[in-house]
Design a protein around this motif. Structure first.
Motif, PDB file in Angstrom:
ATOM      1  N   PHE A 162      -6.286   2.738   5.213  1.00  0.00           N
ATOM      2  CA  PHE A 162      -6.293   3.504   3.904  1.00  0.00           C
ATOM      3  C   PHE A 162      -7.575   3.822   3.311  1.00  0.00           C
ATOM      4  O   PHE A 162      -7.810   4.289   2.387  1.00  0.00           O
TER       5      PHE A 162
ATOM      6  N   SER B  30      -2.388  10.527  -0.737  1.00  0.00           N
ATOM      7  CA  SER B  30      -3.418   9.935   0.330  1.00  0.00           C
ATOM      8  C   SER B  30      -2.763   8.841   1.169  1.00  0.00           C
ATOM      9  O   SER B  30      -3.270   8.885   2.503  1.00  0.00           O
ATOM     10  N   ARG B  31      -1.890   7.880   0.873  1.00  0.00           N
ATOM     11  CA  ARG B  31      -1.202   7.061   1.577  1.00  0.00           C
ATOM     12  C   ARG B  31      -0.510   7.886   2.811  1.00  0.00           C
ATOM     13  O   ARG B  31      -0.525   7.282   3.954  1.00  0.00           O
TER      14      ARG B  31
ATOM     15  N   SER C 185       0.863  -1.182  -0.019  1.00  0.00           N
ATOM     16  CA  SER C 185      -0.062   0.011   0.100  1.00  0.00           C
ATOM     17  C   SER C 185       0.876   1.230  -0.083  1.00  0.00           C
ATOM     18  O   SER C 185       0.370   2.312  -0.449  1.00  0.00           O
ATOM     19  N   VAL C 186       2.184   1.165   0.676  1.00  0.00           N
ATOM     20  CA  VAL C 186       2.845   2.360   0.849  1.00  0.00           C
ATOM     21  C   VAL C 186       4.151   2.429  -0.363  1.00  0.00           C
ATOM     22  O   VAL C 186       4.283   3.451  -0.988  1.00  0.00           O
TER      23      VAL C 186
ATOM     24  N   HIS D  94      -2.888   9.160   5.422  1.00  0.00           N
ATOM     25  CA  HIS D  94      -3.359   8.041   6.129  1.00  0.00           C
ATOM     26  C   HIS D  94      -2.287   7.478   7.333  1.00  0.00           C
ATOM     27  O   HIS D  94      -2.535   7.200   8.543  1.00  0.00           O
TER      28      HIS D  94
ATOM     29  N   GLN E 182      -9.327   1.340   2.056  1.00  0.00           N
ATOM     30  CA  GLN E 182      -9.457   0.408   0.894  1.00  0.00           C
ATOM     31  C   GLN E 182     -10.393  -0.646   1.377  1.00  0.00           C
ATOM     32  O   GLN E 182     -10.736  -0.964   2.698  1.00  0.00           O
TER      33      GLN E 182
END
Lengths: 217, 217
Positions: free
Chosen positions: B56, A139-140, A107-108, A143, B58
């Motif tokens: 996130f 966005s990442r 995700s990152v 968060h 998701q």
């Protein structure tokens, strides 16, 4: 008795020094107090033997006796299963580390590495696809900033998940991409202040400095 | 007795349908013959409760009784530890699946997803950073093609590693990015011909078609 061997490149240009992924393994092994040594494979002219160990021609890979593993994420999990300094072994604590380990990698880092391609090449052209990539990264980071404002480490204690996440965020910080993310910068600072990181980082730099000397660079 | 619950978005636009990541979990659960049901969380106006489960914002996440896990990679590993249809449980076979699982997520998908941002936005401008990204993808696809020319599945048998790799490569194939990679296309074809994929894919499409009906779209 295990004998862990990290294989990394015999030499790399200046730019990746301090960031070559063997640092994640060195850091983990130092945290766990596990003995290891470092071997090398040619950076230039990568041979068939290299691709047999690492299908993409990358580094590092790990050997543990006659076991060979590639992908730093897989190696970190393998090491974490051998040391509670890297991951608790009770199921709930283990799950938490594993989900954050994958979050760091998928995700990152999926945002940070491609973004870095544009930063390394001083490419700031806001084409339509680039805008999506930049928004994805922002966005990442947003968060992650919220998560890191609330706690010291991703799971209950320091773990392999932090090794990956810190290393992914360091790449953003390298291009001053965390100026608005003070909790993320503080997280990097407290992680990289750990003696195990300091030793891993210094050892990687020394390894490539020695490689320069051999080449009379 | 476990009761697996996948949570996914209650609705998504047309573009991601058939590709929302709950498909990886549905596919794995179908392969393993494990019972599960699907719940939903709002796609629009994501609330605090959502971020508590998935930092996130998701999807998907999985619950198994009072255990909650996010990151599809972590969930696939969790399921694989509960079914030899998804991963052998002896150490060497398990290592092989895990390294390829991470390879799919961190070496291949790190290239395919950012590249797709440019393809989805019909952005073909060859800026310096974009060239690096394109070369990164082509290198990964080239090495995967060589791997896939030699064998049926990534590890000895079909596994969660194939679920991830096939899903990552499907995204490239969607934009005809595998025209020169016949072994990769054959791999996608034999994986997606499996009844478990067919059911997972049909179920995801039906789920969103039902969501449209509720909204009278």
């Amino acid at each position: 008795m295990s004998e862990f061997v990290i294989t990394t490149f015999d030499w790399v240009p200046e730019t990746p020094r301090g960031y070559v992924r063997d640092i994640r393994l060195r850091w983990a092994l130092e945290e766990a107090g596990l003995a290891y040594r470092v071997e090398s494979t040619p950076f230039n002219n990568r041979q068939k033997e290299h691709f047999l160990r690492q299908p993409f021609g990358q580094v590092p890979w790990l050997s543990d006796g006659d076991v060979f593993i590639f992908e730093s994420g897989a190696i970190l999990l393998y090491l974490a299963e051998r040391s509670t300094a890297l991951m608790p072994h009770e199921p709930l604590g283990r799950n938490k580390v594993i989900e954050w380990l994958f979050a760091g990698l998928n995700s990152v880092e999926m945002a940070t590495v491609p973004w870095s391609f544009f930063m390394f090449s001083d490419d700031h052209e806001a084409t339509p696809g680039r805008k999506i990539l930049d928004n994805f990264l922002q966005s990442r980071l947003h968060h992650m900033e919220q998560e890191l404002a609330e706690r010291e480490w991703l799971a209950d204690d320091f773990s392999v998940a932090d090794i990956v996440m810190v290393d992914a965020l360091r790449l953003v910080d390298r291009f001053n991409g965390l100026e608005q993310h003070s909790a993320s910068r503080a997280y990097i600072a407290r992680a990289t202040a750990r003696p195990a990181f300091a030793k891993a980082h210094a050892d990687q730099l020394a390894f490539y400095a020695a490689a320069d000397s051999k080449l009379n660079l």
